[in-house]
Structures are given as structure tokens and as C-alpha cells.
Scaffold this motif. Sequence first.
Motif, PDB file in Angstrom:
ATOM      1  N   VAL A  46       0.859  -1.198   0.000  1.00 17.20           N
ATOM      2  CA  VAL A  46       0.000   0.000   0.000  1.00 17.20           C
ATOM      3  C   VAL A  46       0.891   1.242   0.000  1.00 17.20           C
ATOM      4  O   VAL A  46       1.713   1.419   0.892  1.00 17.20           O
ATOM      5  N   GLY A  47       0.725   2.087  -1.016  1.00 18.09           N
ATOM      6  CA  GLY A  47       1.601   3.255  -1.172  1.00 18.09           C
ATOM      7  C   GLY A  47       2.949   2.805  -1.692  1.00 18.09           C
ATOM      8  O   GLY A  47       3.991   3.116  -1.109  1.00 18.09           O
ATOM      9  N   SER A  48       2.933   2.086  -2.798  1.00 18.54           N
ATOM     10  CA  SER A  48       4.131   1.381  -3.282  1.00 18.54           C
ATOM     11  C   SER A  48       5.212   2.319  -3.830  1.00 18.54           C
ATOM     12  O   SER A  48       6.322   1.876  -4.124  1.00 18.54           O
ATOM     13  N   GLY A  49       4.924   3.608  -3.958  1.00 17.38           N
ATOM     14  CA  GLY A  49       5.939   4.598  -4.320  1.00 17.38           C
ATOM     15  C   GLY A  49       6.721   4.205  -5.558  1.00 17.38           C
ATOM     16  O   GLY A  49       6.141   3.794  -6.581  1.00 17.38           O
ATOM     17  N   ILE A  79       6.868   5.641 -12.208  1.00 17.91           N
ATOM     18  CA  ILE A  79       8.229   5.189 -11.872  1.00 17.91           C
ATOM     19  C   ILE A  79       8.212   3.692 -11.538  1.00 17.91           C
ATOM     20  O   ILE A  79       9.059   2.913 -12.002  1.00 17.91           O
ATOM     21  N   ALA A  80       7.221   3.295 -10.733  1.00 12.56           N
ATOM     22  CA  ALA A  80       7.148   1.882 -10.303  1.00 12.56           C
ATOM     23  C   ALA A  80       6.874   0.957 -11.501  1.00 12.56           C
ATOM     24  O   ALA A  80       7.484  -0.115 -11.612  1.00 12.56           O
ATOM     25  N   ARG A  81       5.988   1.389 -12.393  1.00  9.55           N
ATOM     26  CA  ARG A  81       5.687   0.535 -13.568  1.00  9.55           C
ATOM     27  C   ARG A  81       6.930   0.387 -14.434  1.00  9.55           C
ATOM     28  O   ARG A  81       7.210  -0.688 -14.958  1.00  9.55           O
ATOM     29  N   HIS A  82       7.681   1.473 -14.571  1.00 16.51           N
ATOM     30  CA  HIS A  82       8.904   1.400 -15.364  1.00 16.51           C
ATOM     31  C   HIS A  82       9.912   0.444 -14.698  1.00 16.51           C
ATOM     32  O   HIS A  82      10.505  -0.407 -15.360  1.00 16.51           O
ATOM     33  N   SER A 112       3.120  -1.753   4.195  1.00 19.80           N
ATOM     34  CA  SER A 112       2.984  -0.332   3.893  1.00 19.80           C
ATOM     35  C   SER A 112       4.089   0.402   4.640  1.00 19.80           C
ATOM     36  O   SER A 112       4.149   0.364   5.869  1.00 19.80           O
ATOM     37  N   THR A 113       4.981   1.030   3.877  1.00 18.81           N
ATOM     38  CA  THR A 113       6.126   1.682   4.519  1.00 18.81           C
ATOM     39  C   THR A 113       6.102   3.181   4.227  1.00 18.81           C
ATOM     40  O   THR A 113       6.105   3.596   3.075  1.00 18.81           O
TER      41      THR A 113
END
Length: 265
Positions: A46-49, A79-82, A112-113
Motif C-alpha cells: 500500500v503506497g508502493s511509491g 516510476i514503479a511501472r517502469h 505499507s512503509t
Amino acid sequence: MSGAIEFDEKEAAETERSYLTADIVATRAGVMELLAPGPGKRVLDVGSGPGLLLRDIAGAVGRRGLAAGIDISESMVAIARHRCRDLTNVEIATGDATALPWPDAHFDRAVSTQVYEYVPDLAAALAELDRVLKPGGRAVIMATDADTILFNSRDNETAARIREAWPRHCARPFLPRELPQLLGEAGFSVIDHRVHVILNREFTPDNFGYHMARSMSVYAAKQGRISKDEGKAWVASLDRMSRDGGFFFSMNRYLFVATKRPPTA
Ligand SMILES: C[S@@+](CC[C@H](N)C(=O)[O-])C[C@H]1O[C@@H](n2cnc3c(N)ncnc32)[C@H](O)[C@@H]1O
């Protein structure tokens, strides 16, 4: 003026840079140890940034498992998908922690961090976390307490104003001290806790304290608590302190391991 930091393109890129430091690589290793996402497990971040933890999770769960992420910031999701573009066991949604787009009891584990600090309706977010976890499923939650952020400083007035401004950057800057109770109220049993201490004695881009000093001084200037020049001078003074041995930065990141309580008969 709203105080909450928005993870727009610039902020997302700076967060990614700071999360590639050795300090945060070590924190992620600690999170992975507690999360223990074995092969075939379905895990939600959750909130994977910027997707750094998602990549680690995807590696651990393997092709039969799932590493799912959700983040409210489109820049972070991009950014995460890339970062995860070559992985077939990753799915990333744009959305809010308070409305997770997955069915009940879909995940074996969740993590979740440094996210729930930013969520004003935390009760709704924890209810959603509880809903999507299987009974007995494990959640690992990490948050920083703003009172634990320490810099040695030779300009105490500017440092004090920066320190006073920072708690306004998120909805719950002191979340760790209330989180175990809130988790209990949301249907979890807290089964373990840890603290990860970051301590830097050098002011260099390889250390997390470097990024925190810059972020905190820029934020205080945006909030009108210091001028931009005062912020730059304070950062320059930390650099000088690093060269004469006086630099010191420390902060605590608190981790809680919780399991979803089974429904009562
Ligand atoms: C400090 S970053 C941490 C990112 C990531 N968890 C990590 O540790 O690498 C905080 C993240 O929380 C996300 N966020 C803030 N509020 C959110 C919400 N209500 N729902 C989902 N994500 C949220 C931000 O967009 C940002 O990516």
C-alpha cells in the motif's frame, strides 16, 4: 496554505533517489525479513511509491505469486511501472489506500512503509487493509516519528524553525506511538515490533540524512518558516560540519507486524 507534501514528478524523483541510499536499502531488507513473502504468495504494497519494495517482493513470491501495488501519485506509479516493466507477476494501480480495488481476503500478506502518515482517514485505510487480507494474514507497517529526527547544527535558530515546520508535511507525523493501538482497533493483533535506526556521520548523497536535510529545508522555506537563502546556508553548514567531523543525523523508523484476527463466531 496546505502543509501536506504532494508526490508530484519532482518530489517522486527525489524520493526515489533518497530511497536508493544504502540506509533505505538496509531498511527494505529488514521489512522483507518481517514480511517473509514466500513463493506463490499474494502480497499487497500500500503506497508502493517508486516500486523498489515491489521488485523485491516479486522476486520472493516467484511466477506463481503476485506483488500488487497501489499509490495515489501518478508520478510514483509511472516510476514503479517502469521499474517493474520486465516482471509478469506485478500489478500496480493508481488509487487511494482508503479504497483498495481488490476483493475481500485476496492477499496473504500486506506491507505499507512510510505511507499511513500521509493518509488523513487512517481508520478507513486500516479497515481496507483488514478487508483485503485473508484471516490470519500478516501486515508489516513502518512509519517514522518526526520527534526522532536529529541533526547536529551550528545554526540552532534555523534548525529549530526547520524542525518545527516538518511535522506539517504529513497528516500524522507522530504515527508510530499510536499505531499499535489503532491496529488493534482495526481488527489486527500486533505480534512483533522493531525499530530501525538510521545514523549518518557524513553529509553525502549516499546517505539518507543528506536527502532529509535538503527536503526539510526546502519544505520549511515553502512554508515560509525560513528564507530559501537560510535553507541553503544551513545545508552548506552541514557540509562543512561533515568535513570537520561534526555532522550527525539520526532518525527512527518503527516497524509493526500484525495479523488479521479471524472473525469471532
Ligand atoms: C514516502 S513515500 C513511500 C513510498 C514507498 N512505500 C516506499 O517506502 O518506498 C509515500 C508514498 O505514499 C503515497 N501515498 C500518500 N497518500 C496515499 C494514499 N492516500 N493512498 C495511497 N498512497 C498514498 C505517496 O504517493 C508516496 O508514494
